[in-house]
Structure formats: structure tokens, C-alpha cells
Design a protein around this motif. Structure first.
Motif, PDB file in Angstrom:
ATOM      1  N   VAL A  90       0.838  -1.199   0.000  1.00 31.42           N
ATOM      2  CA  VAL A  90       0.000   0.000   0.000  1.00 31.42           C
ATOM      3  C   VAL A  90       0.874   1.251   0.000  1.00 31.42           C
ATOM      4  O   VAL A  90       0.534   2.258  -0.625  1.00 31.42           O
ATOM      5  CB  VAL A  90      -0.983  -0.021   1.191  1.00 31.42           C
ATOM      6  N   MET A  91       2.030   1.185   0.675  1.00 34.21           N
ATOM      7  CA  MET A  91       2.959   2.315   0.680  1.00 34.21           C
ATOM      8  C   MET A  91       3.379   2.671  -0.748  1.00 34.21           C
ATOM      9  O   MET A  91       3.477   3.847  -1.103  1.00 34.21           O
ATOM     10  CB  MET A  91       4.205   1.978   1.513  1.00 34.21           C
ATOM     11  N   LYS A  92       3.591   1.656  -1.574  1.00 34.61           N
ATOM     12  CA  LYS A  92       3.942   1.904  -2.978  1.00 34.61           C
ATOM     13  C   LYS A  92       2.794   2.611  -3.693  1.00 34.61           C
ATOM     14  O   LYS A  92       3.012   3.550  -4.457  1.00 34.61           O
ATOM     15  CB  LYS A  92       4.290   0.580  -3.671  1.00 34.61           C
ATOM     16  N   LEU A  93       1.578   2.169  -3.427  1.00 29.52           N
ATOM     17  CA  LEU A  93       0.412   2.810  -4.035  1.00 29.52           C
ATOM     18  C   LEU A  93       0.248   4.244  -3.540  1.00 29.52           C
ATOM     19  O   LEU A  93      -0.084   5.141  -4.318  1.00 29.52           O
ATOM     20  CB  LEU A  93      -0.847   2.000  -3.746  1.00 29.52           C
ATOM     21  N   VAL A  94       0.470   4.458  -2.245  1.00 28.90           N
ATOM     22  CA  VAL A  94       0.356   5.793  -1.665  1.00 28.90           C
ATOM     23  C   VAL A  94       1.385   6.723  -2.290  1.00 28.90           C
ATOM     24  O   VAL A  94       1.112   7.895  -2.529  1.00 28.90           O
ATOM     25  CB  VAL A  94       0.520   5.734  -0.125  1.00 28.90           C
ATOM     26  N   SER A  95       2.559   6.199  -2.582  1.00 25.63           N
ATOM     27  CA  SER A  95       3.602   7.028  -3.195  1.00 25.63           C
ATOM     28  C   SER A  95       3.208   7.468  -4.605  1.00 25.63           C
ATOM     29  O   SER A  95       3.786   8.394  -5.141  1.00 25.63           O
ATOM     30  CB  SER A  95       4.933   6.285  -3.241  1.00 25.63           C
ATOM     31  N   GLN A  96       2.232   6.802  -5.180  1.00 27.68           N
ATOM     32  CA  GLN A  96       1.749   7.148  -6.511  1.00 27.68           C
ATOM     33  C   GLN A  96       0.475   7.978  -6.421  1.00 27.68           C
ATOM     34  O   GLN A  96      -0.408   7.882  -7.252  1.00 27.68           O
ATOM     35  CB  GLN A  96       1.529   5.878  -7.337  1.00 27.68           C
ATOM     36  N   ASP A  97       0.381   8.792  -5.358  1.00 30.52           N
ATOM     37  CA  ASP A  97      -0.683   9.779  -5.196  1.00 30.52           C
ATOM     38  C   ASP A  97      -2.042   9.180  -4.848  1.00 30.52           C
ATOM     39  O   ASP A  97      -3.051   9.506  -5.457  1.00 30.52           O
ATOM     40  CB  ASP A  97      -0.796  10.650  -6.455  1.00 30.52           C
ATOM     41  N   ALA A  98      -2.054   8.304  -3.836  1.00 32.25           N
ATOM     42  CA  ALA A  98      -3.332   7.777  -3.349  1.00 32.25           C
ATOM     43  C   ALA A  98      -3.901   8.723  -2.298  1.00 32.25           C
ATOM     44  O   ALA A  98      -3.256   9.666  -1.874  1.00 32.25           O
ATOM     45  CB  ALA A  98      -3.128   6.388  -2.764  1.00 32.25           C
TER      46      ALA A  98
END
Length: 112
Positions: free
Chosen positions: A22-30
Motif C-alpha cells: 500500500v505504501m507503494k500505491l500511496v507514493s503514486q498519489d493515493a
């Protein structure tokens, strides 16, 4: 040794994997909800890790948690985020797995 601490450890690994993914997804502007979910998963992972450490030696617990998490996250990065796993990265992970096997072979439970 009882199975319960190892279940806590595997649950800690699973929640770490979810949190880091999820951290990876958050880094992509979640959004904020994804960020809060990420923090909850990582916090839960540390809680479960602490529960496992009550009965499994710290070196064994942490080495197993980190290595299983790292290899799973590397695979997820490769499979879903187009990240590469080159020969040196694969060798490094193999060395880590061998190290965890050696640490686990020499580790004794806290109760022993």
C-alpha cells in the motif's frame, strides 16, 4: 515450541507485506484513506512481531520477518509494479534466506 508464536510471526509478515505494498500505491498519489490503512497495517505488523518475540528469540523473529517480507515485496514489485529482479538482487535474497535458515537452526526459544 508452540505453534502460536509462529502464527503471530507469519501474520506480522503478511501485514508488513500489505502495508509496504500500500505504501507503494500511496507514493503514486493515493488518498488519505490508503495512507491511514498503510499506517494501520505497519503498526499491526509491529504489534504482531512483538507478540511473536515473547516466545521466539529476537534475532530469529526479526531475521525471519524481514527476509520473508523482503522476498515477498520484491516479488510483488516485480509482478505488479514492473520492478526488476536482477541476478545480484536474487543472489542477495538467496543469501538472506540462507542466513535466516542458519539463524533459525541456532535459535532457542525464550522458554528453553
Amino acid at each position: 515450541m508452540a505453534l502460536r508464536p509462529w502464527i503471530f510471526l507469519l501474520a506480522a509478515v503478511a501485514t508488513e507485506i500489505v502495508g509496504v505494498s500500500v505504501m507503494k500505491l500511496v507514493s503514486q498519489d493515493a488518498g488519505w484513506s490508503a495512507l491511514l490503512f498503510m499506517y494501520a497495517m505497519i503498526g499491526l505488523s509491529f504489534f504482531l512481531l512483538a507478540m511473536a518475540m515473547e516466545h521466539i528469540p529476537m534475532a530469529v523473529t526479526y531475521a525471519t520477518w524481514e527476509t520473508l517480507g523482503l522476498t515477498a515485496v520484491a516479488f510483488i514489485g516485480y509482478r505488479f509494479f514492473d520492478e526488476s529482479i536482477g541476478p545480484l538482487k536474487a543472489l542477495g535474497m538467496a543469501v538472506l534466506v540462507a542466513g535466516v535458515v542458519l539463524v533459525n537452526a541456532s535459535g532457542k526459544s525464550v522458554e528453553e
